[in-house]
Design an enzyme around this catalytic site. Structure first.
Site, PDB file in Angstrom:
ATOM      1  N   SER A 130      -5.490 -17.225 -39.147  1.00  0.00           N
ATOM      2  CA  SER A 130      -4.140 -16.718 -38.884  1.00  0.00           C
ATOM      3  C   SER A 130      -3.918 -16.290 -37.445  1.00  0.00           C
ATOM      4  CB  SER A 130      -3.834 -15.536 -39.814  1.00  0.00           C
ATOM      5  OG  SER A 130      -4.764 -14.484 -39.611  1.00  0.00           O
ATOM      6  N   ASP A 152       0.852  -6.234 -36.793  1.00  0.00           N
ATOM      7  CA  ASP A 152       0.730  -5.858 -38.202  1.00  0.00           C
ATOM      8  C   ASP A 152      -0.675  -5.336 -38.443  1.00  0.00           C
ATOM      9  OD1 ASP A 152      -0.893  -8.111 -38.351  1.00  0.00           O
ATOM     10  OD2 ASP A 152       0.545  -9.322 -39.474  1.00  0.00           O
ATOM     11  N   HIS A 199      -3.080  -8.354 -36.802  1.00  0.00           N
ATOM     12  CA  HIS A 199      -2.817  -9.299 -35.715  1.00  0.00           C
ATOM     13  C   HIS A 199      -2.215  -8.641 -34.482  1.00  0.00           C
ATOM     14  CE1 HIS A 199      -2.630 -11.523 -39.582  1.00  0.00           C
ATOM     15  NE2 HIS A 199      -3.418 -12.342 -38.920  1.00  0.00           N
TER      16      HIS A 199
END
Length: 365
Positions: free
Chosen positions: A36, A326, A329
């Site tokens: 991600s 978040d 990240h």
């Protein structure tokens, strides 16, 4: 208008099109593999819970809309593309990735994946790394149909590659739940050795597929992300066990890259010290213009580290003041700090050379 004039017109148009393809094929392609941290939206096309396709993700992206990037704006591959003077690589699953767009490269990354195939099983349908490499083979076939076999091989050999793996193998596997299957199977040092042995196979396969300039990021400071501060940290201190995992994994990965470069006889693999890149601003956020390196901009619970970033979450008004977007990240600003070390960092950040050196050296050959 006579037939001969039409033939000449079509001939000249064909030459112009070939010239455009030729010029584009001279530009350096960029390929991205991993999780991600570098996913540009592949998971948007999958039935998975590992998605970033709803607001406020993308709030600072040029369109101000979510794109599937796990960021408020641009992520690391986007910023590297800026430095390459190229448009961002498209997700491999995007229907827009066709024709001349293939010459730019492709992003195969998928949120939730790890080195191991059992990492991220809770996210259901994600593109595991072996499937990413299969897609890379398919990409090469598609590109070959556009520019021919010889030009395809040249483009792949000269491309820049980024691969980011490993963090999820700890966060979303070994430490996902108490007494996880992998933690019962392996003591941490043995698990790390197993991960490294599997990663070595992946990197060897990338070489077999034609990759010759591969930037490999180690894990960041896993215990310092807001999610781990909320669940495992004490009084805002980074979670010690996750930090230990990173401290075991990263040096072994560095040694493996050196071994592979010796085997292949050139500096194919470049080690990017993501741990140090992150710890610089985590340890001293004020020096980088951040008000905090502990609290996520978007989330809920302690440090905004619990649950997902959604429209119902707490949301900071100024993302440039936060290093974490978040629970896991970085913000776009933090990503820019990281990529700046990719570009000009000393050997303690980029070994055996930084990206600016790579680009200058390869341009002269």
């Amino acid at each position: 208008m006579d037939a001969s004039f039409l033939l000449i017109t079509f001939f000249l148009a064909g030459l112009a099109a070939l010239g455009t393809l030729s010029m584009m094929s001279e530009a350096r392609a960029f390929f991205v593999f991993g999780d991600s941290l570098v996913d540009n939206g592949n998971n948007n096309f999958l039935l998975t819970t590992a998605r970033a396709d709803l607001p406020p993700y993308g709030i600072d992206y040029p369109t101000h809309r979510p794109t599937g990037r796990f960021s408020n704006g641009l992520n690391m591959p986007d910023i590297i593309s800026e430095h390459l003077g190229a448009e961002p690589t498209l997700p491999y699953l995007s229907p827009e990735l066709r024709g001349e767009k293939l010459l730019v490269g492709a992003n195969f990354a998928s949120a939730g994946i790890g080195i191991l195939n059992d990492t991220g099983i809770q996210f259901l349908n994600i593109i595991r790394i072996d499937r990413q490499l299969v897609y890379f083979e398919q990409y090469k076939q598609r590109l070959s149909s556009v520019v021919g076999e010889a030009q395809m091989k040249k483009l792949v050999n000269q491309a820049l590659v980024l691969i980011t793996l490993g963090g999820n193998d700890f966060v979303n596997n070994y430490y996902l739940v108490p007494f996880s299957a992998r933690s019962r199977e392996f003591a941490l040092p043995d698990y790390v050795r197993y991960l490294i042995s599997e990663y070595k196979k992946i990197l060897g396969r990338l070489y077999e597929l034609g990759a010759r300039r591969v930037m490999v990021t180690g894990t960041g400071p896993l215990g310092c992300v807001p999610s781990e501060l909320a669940q495992r940290g004490r009084n805002g201190e980074c979670a010690a066990e996750l930090q230990r995992a990173a401290s075991l994994f990263n040096p072994q990965l560095d040694r493996t890259l050196i071994e592979l470069n010796r085997k292949f006889g050139s500096d194919v693999f470049i080690s990017a010290n993501a741990f140090k890149m992150h710890m610089d601003y985590i340890s001293d956020p004020g020096s980088y213009g951040f008000v905090t390196s502990k609290i996520a901009c978007c989330g809920q619970g302690p440090y905004n580290g619990l649950g997902l970033c959604t429209a119902a979450s707490n949301l900071c008004p100024n993302r440039n003041l936060y290093s974490f977007w978040d629970a896991f990240h970085p913000t776009e600003k933090a990503n820019r700090i990281i990529v700046s070390q990719f570009m000009i960092g000393s050997s303690e950040y980029m070994n055996p050379m930084n990206l600016s050196t790579i680009l200058a050296m390869d341009a002269s050959t």
